[in-house]
Write a protein that holds these residues in place. Structure first.
Motif, PDB file in Angstrom:
ATOM      1  N   ASP A  48       0.841  -1.181   0.000  1.00 29.11           N
ATOM      2  CA  ASP A  48       0.000   0.000   0.000  1.00 29.11           C
ATOM      3  C   ASP A  48       0.885   1.243   0.000  1.00 29.11           C
ATOM      4  O   ASP A  48       1.958   1.247   0.606  1.00 29.11           O
ATOM      5  CB  ASP A  48      -0.890   0.030   1.242  1.00 29.11           C
ATOM      6  N   PRO A  49       0.431   2.322  -0.665  1.00 33.47           N
ATOM      7  CA  PRO A  49       1.220   3.559  -0.617  1.00 33.47           C
ATOM      8  C   PRO A  49       1.219   4.118   0.802  1.00 33.47           C
ATOM      9  O   PRO A  49       0.382   3.747   1.618  1.00 33.47           O
ATOM     10  CB  PRO A  49       0.483   4.486  -1.595  1.00 33.47           C
ATOM     11  N   PRO A  50       2.146   5.030   1.102  1.00 29.74           N
ATOM     12  CA  PRO A  50       2.156   5.627   2.433  1.00 29.74           C
ATOM     13  C   PRO A  50       0.821   6.329   2.721  1.00 29.74           C
ATOM     14  O   PRO A  50       0.093   6.718   1.808  1.00 29.74           O
ATOM     15  CB  PRO A  50       3.305   6.617   2.396  1.00 29.74           C
ATOM     16  N   THR A  51       0.514   6.489   3.980  1.00 30.43           N
ATOM     17  CA  THR A  51      -0.772   7.057   4.385  1.00 30.43           C
ATOM     18  C   THR A  51      -1.015   8.422   3.765  1.00 30.43           C
ATOM     19  O   THR A  51      -2.136   8.723   3.358  1.00 30.43           O
ATOM     20  CB  THR A  51      -0.818   7.173   5.923  1.00 30.43           C
ATOM     21  N   ALA A  74      -0.261   9.476   0.938  1.00 31.35           N
ATOM     22  CA  ALA A  74      -0.557   9.402  -0.495  1.00 31.35           C
ATOM     23  C   ALA A  74      -1.555   8.294  -0.819  1.00 31.35           C
ATOM     24  O   ALA A  74      -1.709   7.926  -1.970  1.00 31.35           O
ATOM     25  CB  ALA A  74       0.733   9.178  -1.278  1.00 31.35           C
ATOM     26  N   ASN A  75      -2.258   7.776   0.183  1.00 30.72           N
ATOM     27  CA  ASN A  75      -3.181   6.670  -0.019  1.00 30.72           C
ATOM     28  C   ASN A  75      -4.608   7.185  -0.154  1.00 30.72           C
ATOM     29  O   ASN A  75      -5.159   7.767   0.773  1.00 30.72           O
ATOM     30  CB  ASN A  75      -3.086   5.693   1.158  1.00 30.72           C
ATOM     31  N   ARG A  76      -5.217   6.960  -1.299  1.00 26.74           N
ATOM     32  CA  ARG A  76      -6.578   7.438  -1.555  1.00 26.74           C
ATOM     33  C   ARG A  76      -7.593   6.765  -0.625  1.00 26.74           C
ATOM     34  O   ARG A  76      -8.633   7.337  -0.334  1.00 26.74           O
ATOM     35  CB  ARG A  76      -6.947   7.174  -3.016  1.00 26.74           C
ATOM     36  N   ASN A  77      -7.314   5.568  -0.155  1.00 25.24           N
ATOM     37  CA  ASN A  77      -8.226   4.892   0.768  1.00 25.24           C
ATOM     38  C   ASN A  77      -8.238   5.542   2.140  1.00 25.24           C
ATOM     39  O   ASN A  77      -9.189   5.373   2.892  1.00 25.24           O
ATOM     40  CB  ASN A  77      -7.849   3.423   0.912  1.00 25.24           C
ATOM     41  N   VAL A  78      -7.196   6.267   2.483  1.00 24.25           N
ATOM     42  CA  VAL A  78      -7.106   6.942   3.774  1.00 24.25           C
ATOM     43  C   VAL A  78      -7.504   8.409   3.641  1.00 24.25           C
ATOM     44  O   VAL A  78      -8.213   8.952   4.480  1.00 24.25           O
ATOM     45  CB  VAL A  78      -5.676   6.825   4.344  1.00 24.25           C
ATOM     46  N   ASN A  79      -7.057   9.068   2.576  1.00 27.46           N
ATOM     47  CA  ASN A  79      -7.290  10.491   2.394  1.00 27.46           C
ATOM     48  C   ASN A  79      -7.985  10.705   1.055  1.00 27.46           C
ATOM     49  O   ASN A  79      -7.390  10.524  -0.001  1.00 27.46           O
ATOM     50  CB  ASN A  79      -5.955  11.239   2.433  1.00 27.46           C
ATOM     51  N   GLU A 134      -0.500  14.144  -2.766  1.00 28.72           N
ATOM     52  CA  GLU A 134      -0.200  13.808  -1.378  1.00 28.72           C
ATOM     53  C   GLU A 134      -0.638  14.972  -0.506  1.00 28.72           C
ATOM     54  O   GLU A 134      -0.675  16.114  -0.950  1.00 28.72           O
ATOM     55  CB  GLU A 134       1.309  13.571  -1.257  1.00 28.72           C
TER      56      GLU A 134
END
Length: 141
Positions: free
Chosen positions: A74-77, A79-84, A130
């Motif tokens: 998973d990309p870092p938090t 840069a993660n679309r699922n988180v942000n 990001e």
């Protein structure tokens, strides 16, 4: 108490521990214990039950490990679309400041935008790549 009952209790205990800990591995081992309980119902000896529990449990854990290892990380938090959910949205930049930042209006508020490292600053549409603190890191579209 029969062997199958003991295996079912061990499987249930593993599943309860899995729910408490949040790992998938105890659930997979619980499947091995359940397979041993089914083997006990079928009349298998204790040695066969132990082998069934070990083979099913270990092979399911190994299969899960290999499947997770092959999947991309998973990309870092930040840069993660699922988180942000801001990642991937577009903003318009009219002018860049001398320090390499730009002020943009996004979601009804003023944000500071910075270009991603190595990307030249240009005006126009940009995509949020990001979010770092209260800054939007953007790429030119």
């Amino acid at each position: 108490m029969t062997h199958s009952t003991i295996w079912w209790l061990i499987a249930g205990g593993a599943i309860v521990l899995e729910l408490v800990s949040g790992t998938i591995y105890l659930l997979l081992l619980g499947a091995g214990f359940a397979a041993a309980a089914i083997a006990a119902h079928a009349g298998a000896s204790l040695q066969v039950q132990l082998v069934v529990a070990a083979v099913v449990g270990a092979s399911s854990v190994l299969a899960w490990y290999l499947a997770r290892r092959r999947s991309p990380a998973d990309p870092p938090t930040a840069a993660n679309r699922n988180v942000n959910l801001d990642i991937g949205e577009q903003v318009m930049i009219d002018a860049w400041n001398a320090d390499g930042t730009a002020s943009v209006r996004y979601r009804g508020a003023q944000w500071t935008a910075v270009a991603r490292a190595g990307v030249a600053t240009a005006t126009g549409a940009h995509r949020v790549a990001e979010v770092v603190g209260n800054r939007l890191v953007v790429d030119h579209v």
